[in-house]
Design an enzyme around this catalytic site. Sequence first.
Site, mmCIF file in Angstrom:
data_model
loop_
_atom_site.group_PDB
_atom_site.id
_atom_site.type_symbol
_atom_site.label_atom_id
_atom_site.label_comp_id
_atom_site.label_asym_id
_atom_site.label_seq_id
_atom_site.Cartn_x
_atom_site.Cartn_y
_atom_site.Cartn_z
ATOM 1 N N LYS A 170 -0.533 6.764 -9.230
ATOM 2 C CA LYS A 170 0.480 6.696 -8.512
ATOM 3 C C LYS A 170 0.863 7.986 -7.689
ATOM 4 O O LYS A 170 2.095 8.345 -7.441
ATOM 5 C CB LYS A 170 1.782 6.424 -9.246
ATOM 6 C CG LYS A 170 1.981 5.240 -10.130
ATOM 7 C CD LYS A 170 1.313 3.893 -9.378
ATOM 8 C CE LYS A 170 2.127 3.453 -8.357
ATOM 9 N NZ LYS A 170 1.364 2.203 -7.799
ATOM 10 N N ARG B 292 -4.455 5.667 -3.123
ATOM 11 C CA ARG B 292 -4.855 4.615 -2.178
ATOM 12 C C ARG B 292 -4.653 5.139 -0.732
ATOM 13 O O ARG B 292 -5.636 4.824 0.208
ATOM 14 C CB ARG B 292 -4.129 3.505 -2.265
ATOM 15 C CG ARG B 292 -4.381 2.258 -1.197
ATOM 16 C CD ARG B 292 -5.631 1.639 -1.087
ATOM 17 N NE ARG B 292 -6.192 1.328 -2.384
ATOM 18 C CZ ARG B 292 -7.752 1.149 -2.447
ATOM 19 N NH1 ARG B 292 -8.359 1.179 -1.551
ATOM 20 N NH2 ARG B 292 -8.036 0.730 -3.784
HETATM 21 N N1 LIG Z 1 1.127 6.311 3.579
HETATM 22 C C1 LIG Z 1 1.573 5.952 2.552
HETATM 23 N N2 LIG Z 1 1.828 4.556 2.290
HETATM 24 C C2 LIG Z 1 2.550 4.127 1.201
HETATM 25 N N3 LIG Z 1 2.478 4.824 0.088
HETATM 26 C C3 LIG Z 1 2.085 6.015 0.181
HETATM 27 C C4 LIG Z 1 1.622 6.655 1.295
HETATM 28 N N4 LIG Z 1 1.094 7.848 1.230
HETATM 29 C C5 LIG Z 1 1.587 8.223 -0.266
HETATM 30 N N5 LIG Z 1 1.883 6.982 -0.764
HETATM 31 C C6 LIG Z 1 2.654 6.792 -2.117
HETATM 32 O O1 LIG Z 1 1.405 6.377 -3.009
HETATM 33 C C7 LIG Z 1 2.117 5.802 -4.260
HETATM 34 C C8 LIG Z 1 0.958 5.064 -4.904
HETATM 35 O O2 LIG Z 1 -0.093 5.977 -5.338
HETATM 36 P P1 LIG Z 1 -1.493 5.243 -5.658
HETATM 37 O O3 LIG Z 1 -2.134 4.430 -4.416
HETATM 38 O O4 LIG Z 1 -2.059 6.349 -6.061
HETATM 39 O O5 LIG Z 1 -1.367 4.145 -6.625
HETATM 40 S S1 LIG Z 1 -2.104 3.780 -7.621
HETATM 41 O O6 LIG Z 1 -2.242 4.452 -8.657
HETATM 42 O O7 LIG Z 1 -3.368 3.402 -7.002
HETATM 43 O O8 LIG Z 1 -1.598 2.444 -8.023
HETATM 44 C C9 LIG Z 1 3.408 5.153 -3.656
HETATM 45 O O9 LIG Z 1 4.072 5.491 -4.583
HETATM 46 P P2 LIG Z 1 5.458 4.690 -4.879
HETATM 47 O O10 LIG Z 1 6.336 5.176 -3.752
HETATM 48 O O11 LIG Z 1 6.249 5.146 -6.039
HETATM 49 O O12 LIG Z 1 5.217 3.187 -4.663
HETATM 50 C C10 LIG Z 1 3.586 6.045 -2.506
HETATM 51 O O13 LIG Z 1 4.742 6.958 -2.728
#
Ligand SMILES: Nc1ncnc2c1ncn2[C@@H]1O[C@H](COP(=O)(O)OS(=O)(=O)O)[C@@H](OP(=O)(O)O)[C@H]1O
EC number: 2.8.2.-
Length: 349
Positions: free
Chosen positions: A100, A104
């Site tokens: 999180k 990604r």
């Molecule tokens: N560009 C962009 N678009 C969407 N989301 C973004 C982006 N950059 C960072 N994030 C943040 O990434 C969070 C998810 O983290 P991960 O990709 O590491 O999650 S996971 O561990 O693979 O499930 C996700 O957490 P949440 O907001 O809690 O859903 C986002 O805050």
Amino acid sequence: MRPGSPSPPEQPAAPGADGWGLASGGGARDAWPRSPLAPSEMITAQSALLEREAQESSTTDEELAGRRAANGSSERGGAASTPDYGEKKLPQALIIGVKKGGTRALLEAIRVHPDVRAVGVEPHFFDRNYEKGLEWYRNVMPKTLDGQITMEKTPSYFVTNEAPKRIHSMAKDIKLIVVVRNPVTRAISDYTQTLSKKPEIPTFEVLAFKNRTLGLIDASWSAIRIGIYALHLENWLQYFPLSQILFVSGERLIVDPAGEMAKVQDFLGLKRVVTEKHFYFNKTKGFPCLKKPEDSSAPRCLGKSKGRTHPRIDPDVIHRLRKFYKPFNMMFYQMTGQDFQWEQEDSDK
Ligand SMILES: Nc1ncnc2c1ncn2[C@@H]1O[C@H](COP(=O)(O)OS(=O)(=O)O)[C@@H](OP(=O)(O)O)[C@H]1O
């Protein structure tokens, strides 16, 4: 643990303790603070240490994982499709965490670089699939041409006890990237993900405490434990020098993706190809997205599991968690020589 290595942070300093000046370089990891913990923090720190043995709950990028399982088939990397020439190689760089954190977003952005090929799903080789062997792992990777870097991301590696040793035995010169995010927000994000799959689970407030009246945080809950970054990093530093690990700010990756990507490309020894030109802020999504590649029609925002709305959490609980994490955060800043500024009031909103 190797002989002569620094001890794990069993007794991190309480908030406000002396000697917390930030290191300017990377050599600060020997300078473990020695001030005593508040009793409740001692208990939770101990339980956190004990829980390190526990198997980490899985992290998946549901949407991607649903599309393609890491069953030995390679996945094309890169935004622009690269012909499937070349040979499959073991990765030279890994995004090892944190769950999180924004892993990604980072992987999708770095895949835009023509000299990077990455596997889209999380192979979970160094935690769940290790017994399948290196040939299985190599086979999961996309084909690369000479000079291209092979990458993968599996955020649970960062909190897997065996991962540093296993990765070191595969390639001791591998480059490691960790996307870190305010541990309080990270915990809420983690909880939000679980809640989306299991709506019947107790509230965050209930799960966060061993004893709410006494203010005892449950550091054995993985959503909390993952955020004790200093503890996990200690494990990695037994095998890798700090110079081989890049810490990316999950917060900055959202407000200045190009700036963070410049650091990532420098760290990987790549030309700075991924720049401001590749990103735009998508108001509907509320996050930066990648602009559409020339050969494609759609701009690329991450899916709906990224950037979820978090439930409202009792501010007292947030306050308590902030206090809990503060000494570990300070320790982490000292170990990395980077101040991620999570102590600022607004940073975990
Ligand atoms: N560009 C962009 N678009 C969407 N989301 C973004 C982006 N950059 C960072 N994030 C943040 O990434 C969070 C998810 O983290 P991960 O990709 O590491 O999650 S996971 O561990 O693979 O499930 C996700 O957490 P949440 O907001 O809690 O859903 C986002 O805050």
